[in-house]
Design a protein around this motif. Structure first.
Motif, PDB file in Angstrom:
ATOM      1  N   MET A   1     -16.857  12.624 -35.617  1.00 28.05           N
ATOM      2  CA  MET A   1     -16.951  11.933 -34.349  1.00 28.05           C
ATOM      3  C   MET A   1     -17.520  12.902 -33.322  1.00 28.05           C
ATOM      4  O   MET A   1     -17.071  14.026 -33.186  1.00 28.05           O
ATOM      5  N   THR A   2     -18.499  12.470 -32.567  1.00 28.76           N
ATOM      6  CA  THR A   2     -19.111  13.338 -31.573  1.00 28.76           C
ATOM      7  C   THR A   2     -18.716  12.951 -30.159  1.00 28.76           C
ATOM      8  O   THR A   2     -19.192  13.525 -29.211  1.00 28.76           O
ATOM      9  N   SER A   3     -17.841  11.973 -30.022  1.00 24.86           N
ATOM     10  CA  SER A   3     -17.409  11.531 -28.703  1.00 24.86           C
ATOM     11  C   SER A   3     -16.662  12.653 -28.000  1.00 24.86           C
ATOM     12  O   SER A   3     -15.820  13.321 -28.582  1.00 24.86           O
ATOM     13  N   THR A   4     -16.992  12.862 -26.727  1.00 23.95           N
ATOM     14  CA  THR A   4     -16.291  13.870 -25.953  1.00 23.95           C
ATOM     15  C   THR A   4     -15.601  13.213 -24.776  1.00 23.95           C
ATOM     16  O   THR A   4     -15.997  12.153 -24.311  1.00 23.95           O
ATOM     17  N   VAL A   5     -14.571  13.855 -24.334  1.00 22.57           N
ATOM     18  CA  VAL A   5     -13.794  13.374 -23.197  1.00 22.57           C
ATOM     19  C   VAL A   5     -14.024  14.365 -22.066  1.00 22.57           C
ATOM     20  O   VAL A   5     -13.725  15.546 -22.224  1.00 22.57           O
ATOM     21  N   PRO A   6     -14.561  13.910 -20.941  1.00 21.65           N
ATOM     22  CA  PRO A   6     -14.823  14.847 -19.844  1.00 21.65           C
ATOM     23  C   PRO A   6     -13.520  15.365 -19.240  1.00 21.65           C
ATOM     24  O   PRO A   6     -12.563  14.613 -19.050  1.00 21.65           O
ATOM     25  N   ARG A   7     -13.479  16.662 -18.948  1.00 16.60           N
ATOM     26  CA  ARG A   7     -12.264  17.268 -18.400  1.00 16.60           C
ATOM     27  C   ARG A   7     -11.919  16.707 -17.023  1.00 16.60           C
ATOM     28  O   ARG A   7     -10.783  16.746 -16.606  1.00 16.60           O
ATOM     29  N   THR A   8     -12.902  16.149 -16.323  1.00 17.56           N
ATOM     30  CA  THR A   8     -12.641  15.564 -15.009  1.00 17.56           C
ATOM     31  C   THR A   8     -12.261  14.092 -15.098  1.00 17.56           C
ATOM     32  O   THR A   8     -11.851  13.503 -14.106  1.00 17.56           O
ATOM     33  N   GLY A   9     -12.408  13.504 -16.289  1.00 16.12           N
ATOM     34  CA  GLY A   9     -12.057  12.104 -16.482  1.00 16.12           C
ATOM     35  C   GLY A   9     -10.557  11.903 -16.358  1.00 16.12           C
ATOM     36  O   GLY A   9      -9.760  12.806 -16.620  1.00 16.12           O
ATOM     37  N   ARG A  10     -10.173  10.701 -15.963  1.00 13.20           N
ATOM     38  CA  ARG A  10      -8.762  10.361 -15.763  1.00 13.20           C
ATOM     39  C   ARG A  10      -8.374   9.267 -16.769  1.00 13.20           C
ATOM     40  O   ARG A  10      -8.642   8.092 -16.540  1.00 13.20           O
ATOM     41  N   PRO A  11      -7.750   9.683 -17.885  1.00  8.21           N
ATOM     42  CA  PRO A  11      -7.411   8.703 -18.926  1.00  8.21           C
ATOM     43  C   PRO A  11      -6.231   7.818 -18.538  1.00  8.21           C
ATOM     44  O   PRO A  11      -5.344   8.226 -17.787  1.00  8.21           O
ATOM     45  N   ARG A  12      -6.285   6.585 -19.048  1.00  9.51           N
ATOM     46  CA  ARG A  12      -5.180   5.644 -18.878  1.00  9.51           C
ATOM     47  C   ARG A  12      -5.155   4.752 -20.112  1.00  9.51           C
ATOM     48  O   ARG A  12      -6.177   4.550 -20.779  1.00  9.51           O
ATOM     49  N   LEU A  13      -3.978   4.227 -20.395  1.00 11.65           N
ATOM     50  CA  LEU A  13      -3.857   3.319 -21.527  1.00 11.65           C
ATOM     51  C   LEU A  13      -4.613   2.034 -21.230  1.00 11.65           C
ATOM     52  O   LEU A  13      -4.618   1.555 -20.090  1.00 11.65           O
ATOM     53  N   ALA A  14      -5.235   1.482 -22.244  1.00 12.59           N
ATOM     54  CA  ALA A  14      -5.890   0.182 -22.100  1.00 12.59           C
ATOM     55  C   ALA A  14      -4.827  -0.872 -21.784  1.00 12.59           C
ATOM     56  O   ALA A  14      -3.644  -0.692 -22.104  1.00 12.59           O
ATOM     57  N   ARG A  15      -5.253  -1.953 -21.158  1.00 11.96           N
ATOM     58  CA  ARG A  15      -4.318  -3.008 -20.726  1.00 11.96           C
ATOM     59  C   ARG A  15      -3.426  -3.522 -21.838  1.00 11.96           C
ATOM     60  O   ARG A  15      -2.266  -3.838 -21.622  1.00 11.96           O
ATOM     61  N   PHE A  16      -3.954  -3.627 -23.033  1.00 11.61           N
ATOM     62  CA  PHE A  16      -3.228  -4.226 -24.148  1.00 11.61           C
ATOM     63  C   PHE A  16      -2.424  -3.211 -24.961  1.00 11.61           C
ATOM     64  O   PHE A  16      -1.872  -3.543 -26.005  1.00 11.61           O
ATOM     65  N   VAL A  17      -2.332  -1.969 -24.488  1.00 13.24           N
ATOM     66  CA  VAL A  17      -1.638  -0.901 -25.204  1.00 13.24           C
ATOM     67  C   VAL A  17      -0.425  -0.456 -24.395  1.00 13.24           C
ATOM     68  O   VAL A  17      -0.496  -0.328 -23.180  1.00 13.24           O
ATOM     69  N   LYS A  18       0.678  -0.225 -25.073  1.00 12.87           N
ATOM     70  CA  LYS A  18       1.914   0.231 -24.437  1.00 12.87           C
ATOM     71  C   LYS A  18       2.519   1.357 -25.262  1.00 12.87           C
ATOM     72  O   LYS A  18       2.285   1.458 -26.463  1.00 12.87           O
ATOM     73  N   THR A  19       3.321   2.177 -24.627  1.00 11.63           N
ATOM     74  CA  THR A  19       4.158   3.121 -25.362  1.00 11.63           C
ATOM     75  C   THR A  19       5.606   2.699 -25.149  1.00 11.63           C
ATOM     76  O   THR A  19       5.977   2.226 -24.077  1.00 11.63           O
ATOM     77  N   ARG A  20       6.396   2.849 -26.185  1.00 10.67           N
ATOM     78  CA  ARG A  20       7.802   2.478 -26.135  1.00 10.67           C
ATOM     79  C   ARG A  20       8.598   3.442 -27.011  1.00 10.67           C
ATOM     80  O   ARG A  20       8.074   3.995 -27.969  1.00 10.67           O
ATOM     81  N   TYR A  21       9.883   3.549 -26.692  1.00  7.80           N
ATOM     82  CA  TYR A  21      10.776   4.301 -27.566  1.00  7.80           C
ATOM     83  C   TYR A  21      11.288   3.347 -28.636  1.00  7.80           C
ATOM     84  O   TYR A  21      11.839   2.286 -28.322  1.00  7.80           O
ATOM     85  N   ASP A  22      11.088   3.705 -29.892  1.00  8.04           N
ATOM     86  CA  ASP A  22      11.542   2.895 -31.023  1.00  8.04           C
ATOM     87  C   ASP A  22      12.868   3.465 -31.509  1.00  8.04           C
ATOM     88  O   ASP A  22      12.915   4.581 -32.044  1.00  8.04           O
ATOM     89  N   LYS A  23      13.949   2.720 -31.308  1.00  3.39           N
ATOM     90  CA  LYS A  23      15.289   3.195 -31.680  1.00  3.39           C
ATOM     91  C   LYS A  23      15.408   3.436 -33.180  1.00  3.39           C
ATOM     92  O   LYS A  23      16.054   4.388 -33.612  1.00  3.39           O
ATOM     93  N   ALA A  24      14.813   2.558 -33.981  1.00  2.00           N
ATOM     94  CA  ALA A  24      14.922   2.692 -35.435  1.00  2.00           C
ATOM     95  C   ALA A  24      14.255   3.979 -35.921  1.00  2.00           C
ATOM     96  O   ALA A  24      14.772   4.654 -36.812  1.00  2.00           O
ATOM     97  N   ARG A  25      13.124   4.326 -35.333  1.00  2.00           N
ATOM     98  CA  ARG A  25      12.396   5.539 -35.733  1.00  2.00           C
ATOM     99  C   ARG A  25      12.839   6.764 -34.943  1.00  2.00           C
ATOM    100  O   ARG A  25      12.479   7.876 -35.278  1.00  2.00           O
ATOM    101  N   GLU A  26      13.554   6.520 -33.843  1.00  2.00           N
ATOM    102  CA  GLU A  26      13.975   7.575 -32.922  1.00  2.00           C
ATOM    103  C   GLU A  26      12.775   8.392 -32.441  1.00  2.00           C
ATOM    104  O   GLU A  26      12.824   9.604 -32.321  1.00  2.00           O
ATOM    105  N   ARG A  27      11.684   7.686 -32.139  1.00  2.00           N
ATOM    106  CA  ARG A  27      10.436   8.313 -31.684  1.00  2.00           C
ATOM    107  C   ARG A  27       9.724   7.370 -30.726  1.00  2.00           C
ATOM    108  O   ARG A  27       9.935   6.156 -30.745  1.00  2.00           O
ATOM    109  N   GLN A  28       8.833   7.942 -29.927  1.00  3.62           N
ATOM    110  CA  GLN A  28       7.929   7.141 -29.114  1.00  3.62           C
ATOM    111  C   GLN A  28       6.871   6.554 -30.038  1.00  3.62           C
ATOM    112  O   GLN A  28       6.450   7.202 -31.001  1.00  3.62           O
ATOM    113  N   VAL A  29       6.454   5.337 -29.754  1.00  3.53           N
ATOM    114  CA  VAL A  29       5.391   4.697 -30.525  1.00  3.53           C
ATOM    115  C   VAL A  29       4.347   4.148 -29.568  1.00  3.53           C
ATOM    116  O   VAL A  29       4.636   3.831 -28.409  1.00  3.53           O
ATOM    117  N   LEU A  30       3.146   4.057 -30.065  1.00  2.00           N
ATOM    118  CA  LEU A  30       2.032   3.431 -29.356  1.00  2.00           C
ATOM    119  C   LEU A  30       1.879   2.044 -29.955  1.00  2.00           C
ATOM    120  O   LEU A  30       1.741   1.898 -31.175  1.00  2.00           O
TER     121      LEU A  30
END
Length: 93
Positions: A1-30
Motif C-alpha cells: 500500500m502506498t497510501s500516506t497519511v499527512p502529519r497535519t491531517g486530522r483523522p476522525r472515525l467515519a460516520r458508520f464506524v464506532k469504538t466500544r468496549y466489548d465485555k466478553a472480549r474485555e477489549r476495545q473493538v472497532l
C-alpha cells in the motif's frame, strides 16, 4: 500500500464506524458494517484520539507521552490501513 497519511491531517472515525468496549472480549473493538475488529491497547488509544481535532503529529506526540516507544511511521501505517478501508477519514487544514 502506498497510501500516506499527512502529519497535519486530522483523522476522525467515519460516520458508520464506532469504538466500544466489548465485555466478553474485555477489549476495545472497532465496529463497522458487518465488521468487528478487536483492538490492542495502542490501537484503541490511537482511535480514541481520532476526533477530528488532533492532527496525526499530535496523536504521535500524545502516544509518546503514554508509551516508552512510539514509532510515528507505525502510527501513520495503522491510520493509512483504516483510511484505505474507509473506516477513518482525514480532514485537511
Amino acid at each position: 500500500m502506498t497510501s500516506t497519511v499527512p502529519r497535519t491531517g486530522r483523522p476522525r472515525l467515519a460516520r458508520f464506524v464506532k469504538t466500544r468496549y466489548d465485555k466478553a472480549r474485555e477489549r476495545q473493538v472497532l465496529l463497522g458494517p458487518e465488521t468487528v475488529v478487536v483492538l490492542n491497547p495502542t490501537g484503541a488509544d490511537i482511535l480514541a484520539l481520532c476526533d477530528g481535532r488532533h492532527s496525526v503529529a499530535e496523536i504521535v506526540d500524545e502516544l509518546g507521552r503514554r508509551y516508552d516507544r512510539v514509532v510515528d511511521d507505525e502510527v501513520e501505517a495503522f491510520l493509512a490501513k483504516l483510511v484505505a478501508r474507509r473506516w477513518v477519514e482525514i480532514d485537511h487544514d
